[in-house]
Design an enzyme around this catalytic site. Structure first.
Site, PDB file in Angstrom:
ATOM      1  N   GLU A   1       1.522 -11.308   0.755  1.00 39.38           N
ATOM      2  CA  GLU A   1       1.774 -11.885   2.080  1.00 39.38           C
ATOM      3  C   GLU A   1       1.131 -13.273   2.147  1.00 39.38           C
ATOM      4  OE1 GLU A   1       2.026  -8.084   5.022  1.00 39.38           O
ATOM      5  OE2 GLU A   1      -0.002  -8.697   4.569  1.00 39.38           O
TER       6      GLU A   1
ATOM      7  N   ASP B   1      -3.384 -12.968  11.612  1.00 28.05           N
ATOM      8  CA  ASP B   1      -3.390 -14.180  10.790  1.00 28.05           C
ATOM      9  C   ASP B   1      -3.458 -15.517  11.535  1.00 28.05           C
ATOM     10  OD1 ASP B   1      -2.442 -12.034   9.395  1.00 28.05           O
ATOM     11  OD2 ASP B   1      -0.578 -12.973   8.781  1.00 28.05           O
TER      12      ASP B   1
END
Ligand code: FRU
Length: 523
Positions: free
Chosen positions: A222, A22
């Site tokens: 998430e 990420d």
């Protein structure tokens, strides 16, 4: 020369070596764009999670910096990993971390504790616990000091969700001007809930509200991301957008990670989704990207207020991300995308356009051609190479004449076209598609060789518009005004520089094509 390995993205960020996931802590500060990212400093698969760091003046040319937050105890005995989070410039020094008038950058992230322990703050954490912590930098993000006196600043999930202490993460913090407070959105990932917190000083946090579950709840939630945008054509109305990663559980036809969004209102404490943004029985979602490889999207903090919202996504998928055939690195970031809101077919919709800085690597070797009619079958094109940008538009069918059922451009093809990635439109189902079934090395996963599709209707002048970014191992398609996006990795084998047009079952009318070669952003 660096960055010339097979499959190395030429104008997308990837770390020189090792594993990345990420984007985190995206912040524009002192005329520099910072990109922090989930990083394993010691391997090409997920592990030892640390924050890598890169900087750029234009969001296209990146310079990799030293690791910003190194997993505590790395490499022998990791006791704390630094999971996904965000960063702000604490301009008013609310945190008190600033010294001598120097504005502190403050990062808020998830501390993931592999082992139970007592922390320097005296707080106890359990094995596998996830809590929210902060760190600050006084040297433009180069080095960071963790706030050990009090970390974690959000120790446990809010009650009554205490049992979720291993599934509580990904704080996205931003400044809420109307209430003059910091706001952090976090997820209780297995419960499909967003927990929203507020603070005056980034150190003490109060639970403000919760949101969810709604819409896409197939996997865990998430990486929440919250920002405000005006509605184009009606700029007096401002809306808030909440973006969430869902893993697994992406859009129809994908397997693994996906990204959804909600449009609504946020008053500094509570996010309320518009009724039009919610589907009954969680049966559908507003998909941010209809391809397999766009996840954990995060927006920039620190951009001029009321200006652009720019987001970057992780161009990979947990389903197979750790097995993609790249070395010595794994994963790249999407092209930065500029977001806006507009009513499309009566519904307020999130639009994505490439942030303009891609132009700095677009070269002048442009193929430009129009056809009154592209005949049925294959039409050859001059080889565009391996990294380029396509603008393709054509007429939608306005009658039942025997026209094409699908029209596509094949790229990254071998000279016999046994290998190619097709990007096109299905006139019957009214869908844009990316077909990577014959794209090359599809061995990372049994689901990799697939066709992905997204609904798209013609624009007001009855045309279909596609923008496509092709790089050494990816394609990103933006359809219409950007109301659909499809992102997919591809791993073409051997020489794969050919391209063609393919009109199936009939002709395609009024075709306009333009291709710009893209230079490497690394040289
Ligand atoms: C999303 C994610 C986050 C987590 C990070 C760990 O891809 O699972 O929820 O913070 O990756 O690397």
């Amino acid at each position: 020369l660096s960055h010339t390995e097979p499959y190395r993205p030429q104008y997308h960020f990837s770390p020189a070596e090792h594993w990345m996931n990420d984007p985190a802590g995206l912040i524009y500060h002192n005329e520099t764009y910072h990109l922090f990212f989930q990083y394993n400093p010691g391997g090409i698969e997920w592990g030892n999670m640390s924050w890598g760091h890169a900087t750029s003046k234009d969001l296209t040319h990146w310079e990799e910096r030293p690791v910003a937050l190194l997993a505590r105890g790395y490499p022998e005995n990791v006791t704390e990993m630094f999971f996904t989070g965000s960063a702000v410039a604490d301009v008013n020094n609310t945190s008190g971390f600033g010294v001598d008038g120097k504005i502190p950058l403050v990062a808020m992230y998830t501390s993931s504790y592999p082992v139970a322990q007592e922390l320097p703050s005296g707080k106890q954490v359990q094995a596998g616990q996830q809590s929210q912590s902060i760190a600050y930098s006084l040297d433009e993000g180069e080095t960071w000091t963790t706030y050990d006196a009090e970390n974690p600043v959000i120790h446990n999930p809010p009650s009554p969700y205490g049992a979720e202490f291993q599934n509580f993460r990904d704080p996205f913090v931003s400044w809420h001007a109307d209430t003059q407070k910091w706001v952090a959105v976090t997820v209780l990932s297995s419960l499909h809930k967003v927990a929203i917190w507020t603070s005056d000083n980034l150190k003490e946090w109060t639970l403000a509200s919760e949101f969810g579950p709604y819409n896409g709840v197939g996997g865990v939630w998430e990486c929440p991301n919250l920002f405000q945008l005006p509605i184009k054509g009606d700029p007096s109305i401002k809306k808030w957008v909440l973006v969430l990663g869902l893993n697994p559980g992406g859009p129809p036809g994908t397997v693994g990670s996906g990204t959804q969004y909600f449009i609504g209102d946020f008053d500094g404490t509570t996010f309320k989704a518009d009724p039009a943004s919610i589907y009954p029985d969680n049966k559908s979602a507003n998909w941010m990207d209809w391809g397999p490889d766009f996840y954990a999207a995060a927006s920039y903090n620190g951009l001029p207020e009321g200006g652009d919202v720019v987001q970057i996504g992780w161009m990979n998928n947990w389903q197979y991300g750790q097995r993609i055939p790249t070395s010595p690195w794994r994963s790249a970031m999407s092209v930065p995308r500029q977001l806006s809101l507009k009513k499309v077919n009566g519904k307020v919709t999130l639009l994505q356009q490439p942030q303009y800085s891609w132009r700095s690597v677009a070269n002048h070797q442009t193929l430009k051609h129009s056809w009154k009619s592209v005949s049925k079958g294959s039409t050859s094109l001059d080889s565009p190479g391996k990294a380029f940008k396509i603008d393709l538009s054509f007429a939608d069918h306005d009658s039942n004449k025997s026209l094409a059922s699908t029209f596509a451009i094949g790229v990254r093809a071998s000279s016999d076209f046994k290998q190619e990635t097709l990007i096109g439109y299905n006139f019957t189902s009214k869908e844009v598609f990316v077909d990577r079934r014959n794209s090359g090395d599809v061995s990372s996963d049994k689901t990799f060789a697939s066709l992905y599709h997204a609904p798209l209707s013609a624009n007001a002048d009855k045309r279909i518009n596609l923008q496509v970014f092709v790089d050494w191992s990816s394609v990103e398609v933006l359809g219409g005004q950007g109301e659909v996006s499809l992102t997919a990795q591809i791993f073409p084998k051997g020489n794969s520089t050919e391209a063609r047009l393919v009109s199936t079952d009939g002709v395609t009318q009024d075709v306009r094509l333009r291709i710009n070669g893209m230079d490497s952003a690394w040289h």
